[in-house]
Design an enzyme around this catalytic site. Structure first.
Site, PDB file in Angstrom:
ATOM      1  N   CYS A 115       0.814  -1.225   0.000  1.00 20.36           N
ATOM      2  CA  CYS A 115       0.000   0.000   0.000  1.00 20.36           C
ATOM      3  C   CYS A 115       0.843   1.269   0.000  1.00 20.36           C
ATOM      4  O   CYS A 115       0.343   2.326  -0.380  1.00 20.36           O
ATOM      5  CB  CYS A 115      -0.891   0.054   1.235  1.00 20.36           C
ATOM      6  SG  CYS A 115      -1.835  -1.412   1.567  1.00 20.36           S
TER       7      CYS A 115
HETATM    8  O1  KQY Z   1      -4.616  -1.416   0.850  1.00 19.70           O
HETATM    9  C1  KQY Z   1      -4.068  -0.408   0.519  1.00 19.70           C
HETATM   10  N1  KQY Z   1      -3.591  -0.307  -0.694  1.00 19.70           N
HETATM   11  C2  KQY Z   1      -4.017   0.844   1.331  1.00 19.70           C
HETATM   12  C3  KQY Z   1      -4.501   0.823   2.693  1.00 19.70           C
HETATM   13  C4  KQY Z   1      -4.538   2.215   3.202  1.00 19.70           C
HETATM   14  C5  KQY Z   1      -5.398   2.427   4.338  1.00 19.70           C
HETATM   15  C6  KQY Z   1      -5.243   3.794   4.850  1.00 19.70           C
HETATM   16  N2  KQY Z   1      -6.220   4.213   5.697  1.00 19.70           N
END
Ligand code: KQY
Length: 367
Positions: free
Chosen positions: A356
């Site tokens: 992420c």
């Molecule tokens: O799963 C993802 N690509 C990002 C997760 C981010 C969460 C932020 N609140």
């Protein structure tokens, strides 16, 4: 600022390559917000810096940082990492950064999705998100790459492709009243096909239990090569994740990819379950404009949130009894890469993990 193209990637001959294809570099944003990252974001900054340095052993890394952190980030990141000043609302470049696409003539462009912090005012994570929504545009400007401004709201973490025409998504992260109200699944599917240039979209029902993105695919399942998928798993039938993973397994084992191949599925047992501790929660600012993070919140921990770099796979670990088995499975799956365990609880406390907070920029294909 340059205008967006008024065409679509597919009609222009561009497609999203798989993550395992060669990269020019990796992009990250720098964590600062104290309602996401505990203790003034200092532990997160150390973790992000360590991750950036780990990736930089394998490919160039650029970290985008806000003005007031520029000097400190430079000092923490060292000489081997490019640091750029860039405003953002938080540090999730997988989601607010561009999804790069390329063509067979050696050109690279980017898709700039509409971003609303995983749901806007209806269950989104924070307000505002205006600076995040400009990150993709700015990254593409820095690289002098042409941009497609998408007409749908989604995030890079919601999309996993095999680079050969197949896309996996989790339905509530795309088809959701808080992202794309009033659009049918088939309307969204056509748009995804045009932006990513895929033929087949595999829709899964739910993501990892407690995932605040509504269940991004990048925490649940991913391609490790064409027709081979890794899926987060639990053997505990009483755990809410059990039914979710079982349902995903059922869909994946009864479908085929864009080329008609059945999928080989590798289960990777989840860590934990993991929960936020009192001490961790106390360090996070409680403000109305951001999701409250509380002691005993279940954390959406998963080994699937790994990042494939040139020659390496960087895998989140949690000092958990399941760490070694996850690393062993991934070493068997990625025989030609170094599989590196990276202690990532600090990133998980913010609601995501290594995948992420990274965004690969693919290398152009030879023309
Ligand atoms: O799963 C993802 N690509 C990002 C997760 C981010 C969460 C932020 N609140």
């Amino acid at each position: 600022m340059s205008n967006a193209l008024d065409s679509l990637p597919r009609s222009d001959g561009f497609w999203m390559p798989a993550e395992w294809e060669a990269h020019t570099q990796t992009w990250l944003l720098w964590p600062v917000r104290t309602d996401t990252w505990r203790n003034g974001a200092k532990p997160a900054q150390r973790t992000f810096a360590e991750l950036a340095k780990t990736i930089a052993h394998f490919e160039p890394v650029t970290v985008c940082v806000p003005t007031e952190q520029y000097e400190n980030a430079c000092a923490m990141l060292g000489d081997n990492i490019r640091v750029l000043e860039m405003a953002a609302n938080d540090a999730w470049i997988r989601d607010c950064g561009p999804t790069f696409v390329l063509n067979q003539h050696g050109e690279v462009r980017g898709v700039d999705w509409i971003f609303n912090a995983w749901g806007g005012l209806e269950k989104g994570t924070y307000f505002p998100w205006d600076k995040d929504d400009l990150v993709a545009h700015k990254v593409l400007e820095v690289e002098r790459l042409a941009r497609y401004r998408a007409t749908i709201c989604t995030e890079g973490g919601a999309l996993h492709v095999d680079g050969e025409g197949t896309l996996m998504v989790v339905r509530p992260t795309v088809m959701n009243s808080n992202r794309n109200p009033n659009w049918s699944q088939s309307q969204l599917e056509v748009r995804l096909q045009h932006y990513l240039n895929v033929e087949k979209v595999i829709w899964l029902e739910d993501g990892v239990y407690g995932d605040e993105t509504d269940g991004h695919i990048d925490n649940l399942a991913c391609f490790v090569r064409p027709s081979v998928v890794a899926l987060t798993w639990t053997d505990d039938e009483n755990d809410p994740q059990y039914a979710i993973s079982q349902a995903a397994y059922d869909v994946l084992s009864n479908t085929s990819d864009a080329k008609g191949r059945p999928l080989e599925i590798h289960k990777i047992h989840q860590p934990g379950p993991l929960y936020m501790t009192e001490e961790e929660a106390i360090g996070i600012d409680k403000v109305a404009a951001a999701r409250y993070r509380c002691a005993e919140d279940r954390l959406a921990g998963s080994y699937i949130n790994f990042y494939i770099a040139n020659g390496a796979v960087i895998v989140p670990t949690f000092n958990d009894p399941h760490d070694e088995a996850a690393l062993a499975t991934l070493r068997d799956l990625f025989l030609d890469r170094e599989v590196i365990g990276f202690y990532a609880r600090e990133i998980l406390l913010g609601g995501g993990n290594i995948h992420c907070i990274t965004q690969q920029q693919p290398a152009p294909h030879d023309s």
